[in-house]
Write a protein that holds these residues in place. Structure first.
Motif, PDB file in Angstrom:
ATOM      1  N   ILE A 466       0.992  -1.258  -0.018  1.00 27.51           N
ATOM      2  CA  ILE A 466      -0.596  -0.141   0.249  1.00 27.51           C
ATOM      3  C   ILE A 466       0.956   1.503  -0.469  1.00 27.51           C
ATOM      4  O   ILE A 466       1.746   1.500   1.104  1.00 27.51           O
ATOM      5  CB  ILE A 466      -1.575   0.453   1.375  1.00 27.51           C
ATOM      6  N   ILE A 467       1.075   1.749  -1.274  1.00 26.50           N
ATOM      7  CA  ILE A 467       1.663   3.079  -0.987  1.00 26.50           C
ATOM      8  C   ILE A 467       0.747   4.594  -1.027  1.00 26.50           C
ATOM      9  O   ILE A 467       0.063   4.788  -1.844  1.00 26.50           O
ATOM     10  CB  ILE A 467       2.200   3.301  -2.681  1.00 26.50           C
ATOM     11  N   ARG A 468       1.341   5.204  -0.108  1.00 25.31           N
ATOM     12  CA  ARG A 468      -0.109   6.344   0.329  1.00 25.31           C
ATOM     13  C   ARG A 468       0.135   7.597  -0.490  1.00 25.31           C
ATOM     14  O   ARG A 468       1.647   7.522  -1.002  1.00 25.31           O
ATOM     15  CB  ARG A 468       0.151   6.855   1.659  1.00 25.31           C
ATOM     16  N   HIS A 469      -1.416   8.137  -0.171  1.00 23.61           N
ATOM     17  CA  HIS A 469      -0.291   9.650  -1.242  1.00 23.61           C
ATOM     18  C   HIS A 469      -0.897  11.063  -0.755  1.00 23.61           C
ATOM     19  O   HIS A 469      -1.311  12.219  -1.431  1.00 23.61           O
ATOM     20  CB  HIS A 469      -1.543   9.579  -2.773  1.00 23.61           C
ATOM     21  N   ASP A 470      -1.086  10.818   0.814  1.00 25.46           N
ATOM     22  CA  ASP A 470      -1.726  11.909   1.361  1.00 25.46           C
ATOM     23  C   ASP A 470      -0.029  12.662   2.059  1.00 25.46           C
ATOM     24  O   ASP A 470      -0.894  13.599   3.251  1.00 25.46           O
ATOM     25  CB  ASP A 470      -2.563  11.410   2.509  1.00 25.46           C
ATOM     26  N   ASP A 484       0.833  24.720 -14.648  1.00 18.53           N
ATOM     27  CA  ASP A 484      -0.107  23.628 -13.872  1.00 18.53           C
ATOM     28  C   ASP A 484      -0.309  22.776 -14.863  1.00 18.53           C
ATOM     29  O   ASP A 484       0.105  22.656 -15.955  1.00 18.53           O
ATOM     30  CB  ASP A 484      -1.476  24.606 -14.311  1.00 18.53           C
ATOM     31  N   TYR A 485      -0.436  21.582 -14.117  1.00 18.49           N
ATOM     32  CA  TYR A 485      -1.157  19.929 -14.636  1.00 18.49           C
ATOM     33  C   TYR A 485      -1.943  20.266 -15.172  1.00 18.49           C
ATOM     34  O   TYR A 485      -2.581  20.730 -14.889  1.00 18.49           O
ATOM     35  CB  TYR A 485      -0.538  19.281 -13.541  1.00 18.49           C
ATOM     36  N   THR A 486      -2.618  19.960 -16.175  1.00 18.62           N
ATOM     37  CA  THR A 486      -3.873  19.385 -17.201  1.00 18.62           C
ATOM     38  C   THR A 486      -4.863  18.714 -16.204  1.00 18.62           C
ATOM     39  O   THR A 486      -4.160  17.180 -15.963  1.00 18.62           O
ATOM     40  CB  THR A 486      -3.400  19.601 -18.367  1.00 18.62           C
ATOM     41  N   PRO A 487      -5.942  19.156 -16.547  1.00 15.76           N
ATOM     42  CA  PRO A 487      -6.986  17.950 -16.407  1.00 15.76           C
ATOM     43  C   PRO A 487      -6.611  17.104 -16.397  1.00 15.76           C
ATOM     44  O   PRO A 487      -6.825  15.800 -15.512  1.00 15.76           O
ATOM     45  CB  PRO A 487      -8.244  19.215 -16.754  1.00 15.76           C
ATOM     46  N   ASP A 488      -6.045  16.198 -17.839  1.00 16.52           N
ATOM     47  CA  ASP A 488      -6.049  14.714 -17.884  1.00 16.52           C
ATOM     48  C   ASP A 488      -4.651  14.778 -16.945  1.00 16.52           C
ATOM     49  O   ASP A 488      -4.903  13.335 -16.407  1.00 16.52           O
ATOM     50  CB  ASP A 488      -5.266  14.852 -19.549  1.00 16.52           C
ATOM     51  N   GLN A 489      -3.730  15.301 -17.208  1.00 13.53           N
ATOM     52  CA  GLN A 489      -2.469  14.848 -15.944  1.00 13.53           C
ATOM     53  C   GLN A 489      -3.185  14.394 -14.182  1.00 13.53           C
ATOM     54  O   GLN A 489      -2.402  13.504 -13.534  1.00 13.53           O
ATOM     55  CB  GLN A 489      -1.825  16.241 -16.312  1.00 13.53           C
ATOM     56  N   GLN A 490      -4.575  15.324 -14.163  1.00 10.05           N
ATOM     57  CA  GLN A 490      -4.335  15.099 -13.116  1.00 10.05           C
ATOM     58  C   GLN A 490      -5.159  14.042 -12.475  1.00 10.05           C
ATOM     59  O   GLN A 490      -5.308  13.197 -11.497  1.00 10.05           O
ATOM     60  CB  GLN A 490      -5.667  16.748 -12.242  1.00 10.05           C
ATOM     61  N   LYS A 491      -6.346  13.470 -13.368  1.00 10.77           N
ATOM     62  CA  LYS A 491      -6.782  12.637 -13.598  1.00 10.77           C
ATOM     63  C   LYS A 491      -5.867  11.098 -14.252  1.00 10.77           C
ATOM     64  O   LYS A 491      -5.763  10.371 -13.132  1.00 10.77           O
ATOM     65  CB  LYS A 491      -8.020  13.155 -15.529  1.00 10.77           C
ATOM     66  N   CYS A 492      -5.441  11.106 -15.003  1.00  7.22           N
ATOM     67  CA  CYS A 492      -4.378  10.119 -14.258  1.00  7.22           C
ATOM     68  C   CYS A 492      -3.105   9.682 -13.472  1.00  7.22           C
ATOM     69  O   CYS A 492      -3.246   8.444 -12.721  1.00  7.22           O
ATOM     70  CB  CYS A 492      -2.759   9.789 -15.837  1.00  7.22           C
ATOM     71  N   ILE A 493      -2.952  10.850 -12.859  1.00 11.84           N
ATOM     72  CA  ILE A 493      -2.747  10.761 -11.636  1.00 11.84           C
ATOM     73  C   ILE A 493      -3.009  10.498 -10.343  1.00 11.84           C
ATOM     74  O   ILE A 493      -2.864   9.591  -9.065  1.00 11.84           O
ATOM     75  CB  ILE A 493      -2.167  12.046 -11.035  1.00 11.84           C
ATOM     76  N   ALA A 494      -4.657  10.114 -11.026  1.00 11.87           N
ATOM     77  CA  ALA A 494      -5.722  10.047  -9.740  1.00 11.87           C
ATOM     78  C   ALA A 494      -5.444   8.594  -9.801  1.00 11.87           C
ATOM     79  O   ALA A 494      -5.769   8.243  -8.577  1.00 11.87           O
ATOM     80  CB  ALA A 494      -6.413  11.350  -9.462  1.00 11.87           C
ATOM     81  N   GLU A 495      -5.735   8.110 -11.150  1.00 12.84           N
ATOM     82  CA  GLU A 495      -5.836   6.788 -11.071  1.00 12.84           C
ATOM     83  C   GLU A 495      -4.391   6.294 -10.577  1.00 12.84           C
ATOM     84  O   GLU A 495      -5.316   4.772  -9.909  1.00 12.84           O
ATOM     85  CB  GLU A 495      -6.459   6.781 -12.539  1.00 12.84           C
ATOM     86  N   ILE A 496      -3.985   6.460 -11.207  1.00  6.19           N
ATOM     87  CA  ILE A 496      -2.345   5.819 -10.189  1.00  6.19           C
ATOM     88  C   ILE A 496      -2.622   5.458  -9.035  1.00  6.19           C
ATOM     89  O   ILE A 496      -2.476   4.257  -8.525  1.00  6.19           O
ATOM     90  CB  ILE A 496      -1.254   5.783 -10.755  1.00  6.19           C
ATOM     91  N   PHE A 497      -2.473   6.547  -8.581  1.00 11.93           N
ATOM     92  CA  PHE A 497      -2.530   6.952  -7.197  1.00 11.93           C
ATOM     93  C   PHE A 497      -3.937   5.831  -6.193  1.00 11.93           C
ATOM     94  O   PHE A 497      -3.883   5.396  -5.058  1.00 11.93           O
ATOM     95  CB  PHE A 497      -2.847   7.952  -6.526  1.00 11.93           C
ATOM     96  N   SER A 502      -4.662   0.773  -3.478  1.00 14.62           N
ATOM     97  CA  SER A 502      -5.764  -0.529  -3.306  1.00 14.62           C
ATOM     98  C   SER A 502      -5.626  -1.633  -2.528  1.00 14.62           C
ATOM     99  O   SER A 502      -6.977  -2.023  -1.703  1.00 14.62           O
ATOM    100  CB  SER A 502      -5.918  -0.277  -4.343  1.00 14.62           C
ATOM    101  N   GLY A 503      -4.531  -2.005  -1.999  1.00 16.46           N
ATOM    102  CA  GLY A 503      -4.170  -3.208  -1.715  1.00 16.46           C
ATOM    103  C   GLY A 503      -3.473  -4.322  -2.930  1.00 16.46           C
ATOM    104  O   GLY A 503      -3.262  -5.403  -2.152  1.00 16.46           O
ATOM    105  N   LYS A 504      -4.405  -3.996  -4.081  1.00 12.12           N
ATOM    106  CA  LYS A 504      -3.993  -4.496  -4.724  1.00 12.12           C
ATOM    107  C   LYS A 504      -2.082  -4.405  -5.469  1.00 12.12           C
ATOM    108  O   LYS A 504      -2.448  -3.480  -6.016  1.00 12.12           O
ATOM    109  CB  LYS A 504      -5.454  -4.940  -6.079  1.00 12.12           C
ATOM    110  N   VAL A 505      -2.898  -5.217  -6.250  1.00 17.13           N
ATOM    111  CA  VAL A 505      -0.924  -5.570  -7.257  1.00 17.13           C
ATOM    112  C   VAL A 505      -1.273  -4.080  -8.554  1.00 17.13           C
ATOM    113  O   VAL A 505      -2.317  -4.696  -9.468  1.00 17.13           O
ATOM    114  CB  VAL A 505      -0.171  -6.928  -8.075  1.00 17.13           C
ATOM    115  N   MET A 506      -0.642  -3.079  -8.871  1.00 17.50           N
ATOM    116  CA  MET A 506      -1.686  -2.489  -9.599  1.00 17.50           C
ATOM    117  C   MET A 506      -0.918  -3.166 -11.014  1.00 17.50           C
ATOM    118  O   MET A 506       0.413  -3.006 -11.112  1.00 17.50           O
ATOM    119  CB  MET A 506      -0.627  -0.896  -9.778  1.00 17.50           C
TER     120      MET A 506
END
Length: 998
Positions: A466-470, A484-497, A502-506
């Motif tokens: 589990i890798i935290r992102h807080d 400034d990050y683009t909305p797409d970059q922000q969305k991708c970062i959120a999906e990766i985080f 999640s406790g599962k292997v990405m």
């Protein structure tokens, strides 16, 4: 004067000395133009802004199309506007001779006007409109029967004008993506010229001048050169009162005295400069809420914003404050007054549509039939069969055998796309060999898909770290980016985080065009991993890329105490051993390197990032596959993922896409030219004048020395470095480092620099023998320049334009015309998806792709993965329609074969009767009322859709008697009112609809 001081300076000037007529303001660049325009607008004056237009006299303007159209629209609007008014232009634009008002006059079309459509079509041609089949961008027009589609420069959307005989009966905007018109009717439409409003005689004379013009332009025509030949032109500074931004002086001094613009340079040199502000001053870098709290009682404060909702967003109480609606940016103060802007200052990049013409199926293309294999598409043929007439696709096979495929079965045909554009070999009809080949490929696909599903199942069972992102340091890291990050970059970062926590292997794939910020996204994941107490590996395909990423990570992670190492062929044995030990004991946090990293062990590995995954070999892929079971894995690729592959693998692997570019990224200005020493010299000198460096791509090692000598003779003082794959590794690294440090002006190399090399000071690229490269390769190469905030230039040079094939010419012109940011998918989709898509599966699939074609390969893969995972149960089926009716899309209604083919393809994809008739409605909108044979065709497709839903496998008729055979073997018999086409179709539709409603 600092750029931010321009707003208070101009605001003061306009308050003290408001212009009574027209005023020209010359800025240094586009940023200044925007600031000055907002200040003039706030002061209550109509302002018009000309774009930056640095093209020089005689230059081909295809690659400056957007700027040219913007310039002409803004200039025409300025001429038409009542006084007082202000025109703001960058110095390089104001230094051009520009068309006078008579050349930019438009005409107004009104509802009910009586107009000869043929005459209007000729006028549009003479006014610079490109007459096309399908409208995609401003400055284009299309005439189809009684319908005119036109995209007037300056309008947001194109307009569809319908005529009844010679009278305008409807004018409606339409959507460029769907080509469907909107319901709102326009009462009138101003048609501006796409170039100049010329008479037929003037157009002919200018076109002849363009053809004989002494220039290096690839094509000599009005589209390329017409602007330079304006028959009536003016110099703005000679015709209107003009003031200069103090910062424009340097730009004016660079204007070439030898060009015709030298006259205007002298006119500009004697103009007055904007005086410095005395009362007002800029207000930068403040917190609006804090400023108001402190100054509320001391100053009169006026808040500016697009709407009052911004007050709440900023946490500001309006009590005692004035609010003024303002769409722009203006923020200044004096000792007793302040204007504070609540709007956000950010430039949204324009998104352009994919150019459809590159993906069209046309006669001469190879196709693959899912039953009969690879053939050559010869075009549409109308054939009389059993008393009816239908359209067929004619496909030629070995021995001049031909297969006629009914257009209603177009779904069984795909373009043949092979690995790296391999030459196709035609199959032989009737031998059954293709069916056997398909079965063997299918068996292999079951094997591949089975291992993928097994891998996904294992990963699902394994627990991931589990890798935290807080951690607040992640926010600090993002703030350090400098943009400034683009909305797409922000969305991708959120999906990766989300995956990492999640406790599962990405297992996630991150895709995005060249320079869209994939590495920035990956660095967020790397830092989160280290801050959570784990190690990370960053695996890349080449040593050059490893060097680059290592430098980037060191620079960005240094302040966070992250220990970064590097492992590649440049490292000595001692360095490698020390690094391996450090990894084993936890003495290093992140290691960047090539595939050598896949053989080492780590104390606490949490994440592996892989760049350009598709470039690794089979053995490396097997090691990566093993990693996927228990380590978080993020793969990156500039290869666009085909939709069908995405669908096939979406439940086996995560996908993230960056579709929008960073707001600061500019397009790379692209030119296609015949090789000429003067062009090369000017391109190099232009870059050197602005303190930059150059990539020169010469893709033949044996003659690279000769090219260096020729360049040295052309420019004796030019410092040239040479790079190619046969140069020893240590020399390569030394050379690259020296180029980075500015010891060389030009890097002469093979296409080795294509693989993700990032050198911010290199912003001009010259590619010789560009006709020998594929479109994807050229686009990837072009992505090496213009990666920061500096305008990039790319020159594709060909040996002899007269010897180019039509395909090469088309490809190069497409690259020149589509140089906008994010055009990668548009230009190189097939090339890129072939190069990367197949190999993303983990094995080299080129053999299978070559045998059956890429499209069919993907479709079969999707079926197999769906079947094994239980997500698809129904197999695709066909209905054998043997009806003696005439049913096709009429060439009188839709004359262009390519558009009819596209419509046939879309009918073939229709999954419901509603979709069929929605498409019929679109045809009516785009091309006019449907004639009988086209109506018959839409009914026929509706019958096919209903029959598929209900399981009917064959439908035939003899006269008015109709027979339907079900896949179960049962039959149904109908009788139409007569043997007329429409009666047979009506009887069938009635029967099938009744069955559907039971």
């Amino acid at each position: 004067m600092k750029p931010e001081e321009l707003q208070p300076a101009l605001y003061e000037l306009l308050r003290v000395q408001p212009p009574k007529e027209a005023l020209i303001i010359v800025s240094a660049d586009e940023k200044e133009s925007e600031l000055l325009a907002d200040a003039a607008k706030f002061a209550g004056f109509r302002s018009f802004v000309l774009p930056l237009f640095p093209a020089v006299y005689g230059e081909d303007l295809r690659s400056w199309r957007d700027e040219l159209l913007s310039l002409l629209v803004a200039l025409a609007s300025f001429y038409e506007a009542p006084t007082p008014k202000i025109l703001i232009a960058p110095a390089v634009t104001a230094a051009n001779y520009l068309p006078d008002p008579s050349l930019l006059q438009g005409c107004i079309l009104k509802f009910g006007d009586v107009i000869d459509l043929d005459d209007l079509r000729e006028k549009l041609h003479d006014w610079g409109y490109e007459l096309v089949d399908l409208i995609e961008q401003p400055g284009e027009a299309s005439v189809r029967g009684d319908i005119l589609d036109i995209f007037v420069p300056g309008r947001e959307e194109p307009v569809r004008i319908s005529f009844f005989d010679d009278q305008i009966e409807s004018m409606r905007p339409f959507d460029i993506e769907t080509q469907k018109s909107r319901p709102e009717e326009l009462e009138e439409l101003l048609i501006r010229p796409a170039l100049f409003s010329l008479t037929p005689e003037e157009y002919q004379r200018l076109n002849d001048e363009a053809r004989s013009m002494e220039t290096q332009s690839f094509f000599k025509d009005m589209a390329s050169l017409g602007f330079w030949l304006a028959p009536r032109k003016i110099a703005l500074p000679e015709c209107y009162p003009t003031i200069l931004s103090p910062n424009a002086k340097a730009a004016i001094e660079e204007i070439d005295e030898e060009n015709e613009e030298g006259v205007i340079k002298r006119a500009l040199a004697i103009k007055e400069y904007l005086p410095a502000p005395r009362v007002f001053r800029p207000l930068e870098g403040i917190s609006a809420a804090n400023y108001i709290d402190y100054h509320r009682q001391k100053k009169k404060i006026t808040l500016l914003g697009r709407h009052e909702g911004l007050l709440k967003e900023a946490g500001i109480e309006k009590d005692g404050l004035a609010f003024r609606s303002f769409d722009g940016w203006f923020q200044i103060e004096s000792d007793d007054e302040a204007f504070i802007c609540l709007n956000k200052r950010q430039k949204t990049p324009k998104r352009r549509k994919v150019a459809l013409v590159l993906d069209d199926l046309k006669p001469g293309d190879y196709v693959v039939h899912e039953e009969y294999g690879i053939g050559l598409f010869e075009g549409l043929r109308q054939v009389a069969v059993m008393g009816g007439v239908k359209d067929f696709l004619s496909i030629r096979y070995q021995g001049d055998d031909r297969l006629l495929v009914p257009v209603e079965n177009i779904a069984v045909i795909d373009r043949y796309l092979a690995e790296g554009g391999s030459v196709a070999h035609l199959d032989r009809l009737g031998k059954g060999s293709f069916a056997k080949l398909k079965e063997s490929v299918k068996a292999k696909l079951f094997e591949i898909a089975g291992s993928l599903i097994e891998l996904a199942a294992k990963r699902e069972l394994n627990k991931g770290v589990i890798i935290r992102h807080d951690d607040e340091r992640l926010a600090l890291f993002r703030a350090d980016a400098g943009f400034d990050y683009t909305p797409d970059q922000q969305k991708c970062i959120a999906e990766i985080f989300n995956d990492l926590a999640s406790g599962k292997v990405m297992d996630r794939l991150l895709t995005g065009d060249v320079g869209f910020g994939k590495t920035e996204v990956a660095m967020n994941a790397l830092l989160a991993t280290v801050l959570s107490g784990y190690q990370a590996l960053f695996v890349v395909p080449t040593t050059l890329l490893a060097t680059q990423h290592y430098a980037t990570l060191r620079k960005r992670f240094d302040r966070f105490g992250v220990r970064v190492g590097r492992l590649d062929r440049y490292a000595t044995t001692k360095e490698k051993n020390l690094l391996k030990k450090a990894l084993e004991v936890g003495g290093v946090d992140i290691v960047v390197g090539t595939h050598a990293l896949l053989d080492i062990s780590c104390k606490n590995l949490g994440l592996v990032v892989i760049d350009e995954e598709h470039k690794f070999g089979v053995k490396q892929k097997e090691k990566l596959k093993a990693l996927r079971e228990n380590v978080h894995l993020l793969a990156m690729s500039a290869t666009p993922i085909p939709r069908s592959l995405n669908m096939a693998l979406s439940h086996l692997r995560g996908f993230s896409q960056i579709l929008t570019p960073p707001s600061f990224k500019q397009d790379v200005r692209t030119y296609v030219r015949e090789y000429n020493d003067a062009i090369v010299k000017e391109a190099i000198l232009r870059e050197l004048r602005r303190g930059g460096q150059i990539f020169y791509i010469h893709n033949r090692i044996h003659s690279i020395g000769v090219r260096k000598k020729a360049l040295q003779e052309l420019l004796p003082d030019l410092r040239i470095a040479v790079l190619h794959s046969e140069i020893p590794p240590h020399e390569t690294e030394e050379t690259m480092q020296k180029v980075r440090e500015g010891e060389y002006d030009l890097l002469l190399s093979t296409s080795i620099v294509e693989a993700g090399i990032d050198m911010p000071r290199v912003n001009t690229m010259i590619v010789d023998s560009a006709e020998t490269f594929g479109m994807a390769d050229l686009h990837q190469l072009r992505g090496r320049v213009g990666r920061g905030r500096v305008q990039g230039f790319c020159y594709f040079l060909v040996e002899d334009k007269d010897k180019l094939s039509s395909e090469a010419t088309r490809r190069l012109l497409a690259l020149e015309s589509n140089s906008y940011v994010g055009s990668g998918a548009a230009l190189a989709f097939h090339d890129l998806e072939i190069r990367g898509g197949g190999n993303l599966l983990g094995e080299a699939q080129s053999g299978h792709i070559k045998q059956i074609g890429y499209s069919l390969y993907l479709r079969m893969l999707e079926e197999v993965v769906g079947k094994l995972s239980g997500s698809v149960t129904k197999e695709a089926k066909e209905v054998d329609l043997k009806l003696t009716i005439s049913a096709f899309i009429s060439p009188e209604l839709v004359p262009e074969d390519r558009l009819r083919l596209e419509l046939y393809r879309r009918f073939g994809q229709a999954g419901s009767v509603a979709e069929v008739y929605e498409l019929a409605s679109e045809i009516h909108d785009r091309f006019g009322a449907l004639d009988s044979v086209t109506r018959n065709y839409t009914d026929l497709i509706a019958i096919k859709v209903l029959a598929l839903e209900q399981g009917w496998s064959q439908i035939s008729n003899y006269g008015q008697k109709i027979t339907l055979i079900h896949e179960s073997g049962t039959k149904a018999y109908l009788e139409a009112n007569s043997k007329d086409d429409d009666e047979i179709l009506t009887a069938l539709l009635r029967f099938l609809r009744q069955k559907a409603n039971k």
